[in-house]
Design an enzyme around this catalytic site. Sequence first.
Site, PDB file in Angstrom:
ATOM      1  N   GLU A   1     -11.534   4.943  -5.379  1.00  0.00           N
ATOM      2  CA  GLU A   1     -11.966   3.548  -5.391  1.00  0.00           C
ATOM      3  C   GLU A   1     -12.298   3.140  -6.827  1.00  0.00           C
ATOM      4  O   GLU A   1     -12.617   3.990  -7.664  1.00  0.00           O
ATOM      5  CB  GLU A   1     -13.195   3.373  -4.496  1.00  0.00           C
ATOM      6  CG  GLU A   1     -12.958   3.705  -3.038  1.00  0.00           C
ATOM      7  CD  GLU A   1     -11.966   2.770  -2.382  1.00  0.00           C
ATOM      8  OE1 GLU A   1     -11.990   1.551  -2.676  1.00  0.00           O
ATOM      9  OE2 GLU A   1     -11.159   3.250  -1.565  1.00  0.00           O
TER      10      GLU A   1
ATOM     11  N   ARG B   1      -1.107  -5.272   5.122  1.00  0.00           N
ATOM     12  CA  ARG B   1      -0.333  -4.913   3.936  1.00  0.00           C
ATOM     13  C   ARG B   1       0.871  -4.087   4.367  1.00  0.00           C
ATOM     14  O   ARG B   1       0.793  -3.333   5.332  1.00  0.00           O
ATOM     15  CB  ARG B   1      -1.173  -4.085   2.957  1.00  0.00           C
ATOM     16  CG  ARG B   1      -2.379  -4.785   2.419  1.00  0.00           C
ATOM     17  CD  ARG B   1      -3.214  -3.880   1.548  1.00  0.00           C
ATOM     18  NE  ARG B   1      -3.738  -2.765   2.329  1.00  0.00           N
ATOM     19  CZ  ARG B   1      -4.648  -1.902   1.891  1.00  0.00           C
ATOM     20  NH1 ARG B   1      -5.143  -2.009   0.679  1.00  0.00           N
ATOM     21  NH2 ARG B   1      -5.074  -0.924   2.652  1.00  0.00           N
TER      22      ARG B   1
ATOM     23  N   ARG C   1       0.879  -1.169   0.000  1.00  0.00           N
ATOM     24  CA  ARG C   1       0.000   0.000   0.000  1.00  0.00           C
ATOM     25  C   ARG C   1       0.914   1.215   0.000  1.00  0.00           C
ATOM     26  O   ARG C   1       1.751   1.353   0.898  1.00  0.00           O
ATOM     27  CB  ARG C   1      -0.878  -0.030   1.252  1.00  0.00           C
ATOM     28  CG  ARG C   1      -1.738   1.204   1.464  1.00  0.00           C
ATOM     29  CD  ARG C   1      -2.874   1.228   0.453  1.00  0.00           C
ATOM     30  NE  ARG C   1      -3.967   2.078   0.839  1.00  0.00           N
ATOM     31  CZ  ARG C   1      -3.969   3.404   0.711  1.00  0.00           C
ATOM     32  NH1 ARG C   1      -2.923   4.034   0.251  1.00  0.00           N
ATOM     33  NH2 ARG C   1      -5.032   4.097   1.059  1.00  0.00           N
TER      34      ARG C   1
END
Length: 155
Positions: A57, A91, A49
């Site tokens: 999104e 992540r 990330r």
Amino acid sequence: MTRKWLGSALFVCSMLLTYKASAFDAKVVGIKDGDTIVVFDGTSSTTIRLAAIDAPEKSQAFGEAAKKAMSSICFGKMATVNPINTDRYSRTVADVFCAGKNAGEWMVYNGFAWVYDRYVSGHIQYYGAQKIAREQRKGLWQDNNPIAPWDFRVK
């Protein structure tokens, strides 16, 4: 004795909290969206990330454009990954450099991501990139009323 033990315990805890994983080179083998990639270091794959940015999104305006932009700068290329921490989804959060470019800053500068105010620590130069993108109406800033991803997710 207790003081000595407490002092040692505090030292170890502070070392763990300030520990930062070493940078590594890996090939970008996947693009999940405009702020998340998958890299392969020759042994294993890791989801990364990008630090300090938030891209639209997939179902949001400019979401697919952001994914394509990230792909254009990083996909199939070697990247230097500088881990910072991990997020709540386990992540790795990192600064990523693809072809010598800071991918996060590039995404913001070209209007494909916002500076993520909540997690911007140490990345204040991103605000200058965002200001330029906004003034030049690049990418998502073409929209008269762009909605930040963190607001879009709440709806």
